[in-house]
Design a protein around this motif. Structure first.
Motif, short mmCIF file in Angstrom:
data_model
loop_
_atom_site.label_atom_id
_atom_site.label_comp_id
_atom_site.label_asym_id
_atom_site.label_seq_id
_atom_site.Cartn_x
_atom_site.Cartn_y
_atom_site.Cartn_z
N ARG A 151 5.91 -5.13 5.43
CA ARG A 151 5.35 -4.94 6.24
C ARG A 151 3.40 -4.33 5.92
O ARG A 151 2.56 -3.87 6.89
CB ARG A 151 5.25 -4.70 7.98
CG ARG A 151 6.72 -5.18 8.24
CD ARG A 151 6.95 -4.70 9.49
NE ARG A 151 5.99 -5.10 10.47
CZ ARG A 151 5.86 -5.89 11.34
NH1 ARG A 151 6.57 -6.79 11.29
NH2 ARG A 151 4.99 -6.19 12.47
N GLY A 152 3.53 -3.63 4.67
CA GLY A 152 2.85 -2.70 4.31
C GLY A 152 1.04 -2.81 3.61
O GLY A 152 0.51 -2.56 3.15
N LEU A 153 1.88 -3.94 2.67
CA LEU A 153 0.78 -4.95 2.43
C LEU A 153 -1.16 -4.99 3.10
O LEU A 153 -2.00 -4.23 1.97
CB LEU A 153 0.71 -6.07 0.90
CG LEU A 153 -0.40 -6.68 0.45
CD1 LEU A 153 -0.99 -5.59 -1.05
CD2 LEU A 153 0.20 -7.64 -0.12
N LEU A 154 -0.72 -4.92 4.40
CA LEU A 154 -1.87 -5.57 4.87
C LEU A 154 -2.80 -4.20 4.77
O LEU A 154 -4.02 -3.83 5.03
CB LEU A 154 -1.55 -6.52 5.75
CG LEU A 154 -1.87 -8.25 5.74
CD1 LEU A 154 -1.31 -8.64 6.55
CD2 LEU A 154 -2.82 -8.54 4.84
N ASP A 155 -1.49 -3.56 5.55
CA ASP A 155 -2.28 -2.14 6.25
C ASP A 155 -2.92 -1.01 4.98
O ASP A 155 -3.07 -0.45 5.34
CB ASP A 155 -0.99 -1.19 6.65
CG ASP A 155 -0.47 -1.66 7.61
OD1 ASP A 155 -1.41 -2.05 8.66
OD2 ASP A 155 0.96 -1.04 7.91
N ALA A 156 -1.92 -1.39 3.78
CA ALA A 156 -2.61 -0.61 2.22
C ALA A 156 -4.56 -1.35 2.04
O ALA A 156 -4.98 -0.71 1.84
CB ALA A 156 -1.74 -1.04 1.47
N LEU A 157 -4.18 -2.51 2.37
CA LEU A 157 -6.15 -3.38 2.30
C LEU A 157 -6.94 -2.31 3.23
O LEU A 157 -8.01 -2.63 3.43
CB LEU A 157 -5.84 -4.37 2.09
CG LEU A 157 -4.98 -4.88 0.94
CD1 LEU A 157 -5.25 -6.60 1.32
CD2 LEU A 157 -5.26 -4.37 0.17
N ASP A 158 -6.42 -2.82 4.76
CA ASP A 158 -6.87 -1.90 5.97
C ASP A 158 -7.63 -0.74 5.96
O ASP A 158 -8.62 0.15 6.23
CB ASP A 158 -6.14 -2.52 6.99
CG ASP A 158 -6.30 -4.09 7.57
OD1 ASP A 158 -7.06 -4.77 7.19
OD2 ASP A 158 -5.66 -4.21 8.19
N ASN A 159 -6.88 0.39 5.67
CA ASN A 159 -6.70 1.32 5.00
C ASN A 159 -6.50 2.03 3.72
O ASN A 159 -5.10 2.81 3.40
CB ASN A 159 -5.60 1.50 6.57
CG ASN A 159 -5.74 1.39 7.94
OD1 ASN A 159 -6.89 1.92 8.25
ND2 ASN A 159 -4.92 1.01 8.61
N PRO A 160 -7.24 2.39 2.88
CA PRO A 160 -6.69 2.37 1.25
C PRO A 160 -6.81 4.01 1.28
O PRO A 160 -6.04 4.51 0.52
CB PRO A 160 -7.85 2.12 0.78
CG PRO A 160 -9.17 2.02 1.82
CD PRO A 160 -8.67 1.34 3.06
N ASN A 161 -6.73 4.51 2.73
CA ASN A 161 -6.78 6.18 2.47
C ASN A 161 -5.85 6.57 2.54
O ASN A 161 -4.46 8.26 2.38
CB ASN A 161 -8.11 6.96 3.05
CG ASN A 161 -7.55 6.50 4.78
OD1 ASN A 161 -7.26 4.92 4.71
ND2 ASN A 161 -7.18 7.52 5.48
N ARG A 162 -4.44 5.88 3.05
CA ARG A 162 -3.46 5.89 3.75
C ARG A 162 -2.78 5.86 2.23
O ARG A 162 -1.12 6.56 2.54
CB ARG A 162 -3.30 5.41 4.83
CG ARG A 162 -3.48 5.88 5.82
CD ARG A 162 -3.15 4.78 6.92
NE ARG A 162 -1.12 4.83 7.10
CZ ARG A 162 -0.68 3.69 7.25
NH1 ARG A 162 -0.62 2.47 7.03
NH2 ARG A 162 0.98 3.94 6.97
N VAL A 163 -2.66 5.42 1.48
CA VAL A 163 -2.35 4.50 -0.21
C VAL A 163 -1.06 6.15 -1.05
O VAL A 163 -2.83 5.82 -1.21
CB VAL A 163 -3.19 3.78 -0.19
CG1 VAL A 163 -1.43 3.14 -1.28
CG2 VAL A 163 -3.10 2.19 0.15
N ASP A 164 -0.36 6.41 -0.96
CA ASP A 164 0.17 7.15 -1.87
C ASP A 164 1.62 6.90 -2.16
O ASP A 164 1.55 5.60 -1.41
CB ASP A 164 -0.35 8.66 -1.60
CG ASP A 164 0.57 8.98 -0.09
OD1 ASP A 164 1.72 8.22 0.21
OD2 ASP A 164 0.30 9.92 0.77
N GLY A 165 2.15 7.80 -3.31
CA GLY A 165 3.29 7.38 -3.29
C GLY A 165 4.28 7.14 -2.20
O GLY A 165 5.22 6.15 -1.97
N LEU A 166 4.20 8.42 -1.24
CA LEU A 166 5.56 8.25 0.32
C LEU A 166 5.24 6.78 0.62
O LEU A 166 6.04 6.30 1.10
CB LEU A 166 5.13 9.21 0.50
CG LEU A 166 6.12 9.43 1.75
CD1 LEU A 166 7.18 9.35 2.08
CD2 LEU A 166 5.66 10.44 2.86
#
Length: 407
Positions: A201-216
């Motif tokens: 469920r995380g891909l769309l979140d990654a595209l909406d909120n790129p600042n959240r994207v890290d290894g964790l």
């Protein structure tokens, strides 16, 4: 009760609570993980923000939101003083699904609602410890400089591009290299289903909120068919058109490349003119084609376009599903027309594909030998520097790579 004194090294654990009952509960639970009860303080999230602005952030942080008037804003303020990779567990008195989801989207590990039981806290601490270990493994197993970011693009529809990308990712992971498969078909992704899995469920979140994207974030967003293979994909509702934030795709791919040794990207061809910047992250681009006249035309056009948007990437041309339909153009004439040699050939094998689907895996996993698997291994060998061709000679692209390194 005051906060911890400033130190040069990160503590493993700290908690900031709003009431004595919660303080007593966390003090009772912390020793079960080998953590000090002296790292449990009062002050809630406001106290945590104040304290962490003047000291290294602990690896695992528990913050109490019970006294917060705006938990979302306070968590954002906390994020600004937390170090990357910190695992944050929040607790509070408000039982609100919307708040829970917003906190998870903000990067919080979990949100627990009061009243709390000691076994619930211990289980949450255990989960957080596993998350911290996952971050450490990602840092230790970070990719070497020769890791690859490989984009697969079908020059026409129906080329079997997604199948080829999934098999390449599986072969890379099966060879012992940490590998991620990113499927950019937001509505009709097939990457997870090829392994009999549900999309994350995380891909769309990654595209909406790129600042959240890290290894964790990636560790929580992917689905894993095996220890070394991770898949990031989604099934967006039909009619909903995801519009990535500016720079979100490039940031996502760059972060994945820093987390996994190899990244395989399945990119629908309609995204090529829509998201040209992301192609600049590629080390390699595979154009998947058949021997049709229209494919020859589109290979020529795509090659010319890639010279402008991905000038540093190595472009490979792969013939896929050979034999599925009669060739409109002879291979020699096809290669001459696109002014590029054919780098690999994968025959069509309906029986092998059917058996793999029935077993919930990819062809290269189900059918270890045979012409179709050999063809897929030839594709994978384009990206492994120690591969050899059938004559036992290093392929020409390796020589070029060695020459570049020597210079």
């Amino acid at each position: 009760m005051t906060g911890p004194s400033k130190k040069t090294e990160r503590e493993t654990f700290a908690a900031y609570c709003c009431d004595e009952a919660t303080i007593d509960l966390l003090k009772a639970a912390a020793p079960s993980r080998g953590w000090s009860e002296n790292m449990v303080f009062s002050g809630g999230i406001a106290g945590a923000v104040r304290a962490l602005g003047a000291m290294p952030c602990p690896e695992f942080l528990i913050v109490d939101l019970s006294d917060s008037e705006d938990p979302r804003a306070d968590v954002q303020a906390l994020a600004e003083v937390c170090e990357e990779g910190t695992v944050v567990l929040t607790i509070g008195a408000l039982n609100d699904v919307g708040l829970y989801r917003d906190l998870l989207h903000a990067g919080v590990h979990d949100y627990l609602v009061k009243p709390l039981a000691v076994d619930v806290i211990k289980a949450a601490m255990h989960s957080a410890e596993e998350a911290m270990n996952a971050v450490e493994e990602v840092e230790e197993e970070g990719p070497a400089s020769e890791g690859k970011t490989i984009f697969f693009i079908g020059v026409r529809g129906g080329m079997g591009t997604s199948t080829l990308a999934a098999n390449t990712a599986w072969l890379s992971a099966n060879g012992g290299e940490s590998t991620a498969l990113l499927d950019l078909d937001f509505h009709f992704s097939s990457s997870a289903i090829q392994f009999d899995l549900e999309p994350g469920r995380g891909l769309l979140d990654a595209l909406d909120n790129p600042n959240r994207v890290d290894g964790l974030f990636l560790d929580r967003a992917v689905v894993k068919p095996s220890e070394k293979l991770s898949i990031l994909c989604t099934e967006a509702a039909i009619g909903v058109v995801p519009r990535p934030a500016e720079g979100a795709l490039e940031h996502l791919v760059d972060t994945m490349a820093n987390t996994y040794r190899n990244v395989v990207v399945d990119m629908p061809r309609h995204m090529v003119p829509e998201q040209p910047e992301v192609l600049n992250t590629a080390t390699d681009i595979v154009l998947v084609t058949d021997l049709s006249l229209s494919s020859a035309r589109d290979c020529i056009r795509l090659k010319a376009y890639l010279k402008t948007c991905a000038p540093a990437a190595s472009v490979h041309v792969v013939l896929n599903k050979l034999g599925a339909v009669p060739a409109e153009v002879e291979e020699k004439d096809f290669a001459n027309s696109i002014e590029t040699e054919i780098n690999a050939r994968v025959p069509f094998d309906a029986k092998a594909m059917l058996l793999a689907v029935q077993q919930g895996t990819v062809i290269a996993d189900h059918t270890k030998s045979g012409k179709v698997t050999a063809g897929m291994k030839a594709v994978n060998s384009l990206f492994t520097s120690d591969s050899e061709n059938a004559d036992g000679q290093k392929p020409s692209w390796v020589n070029k790579l060695l020459q570049r390194k020597a210079s």
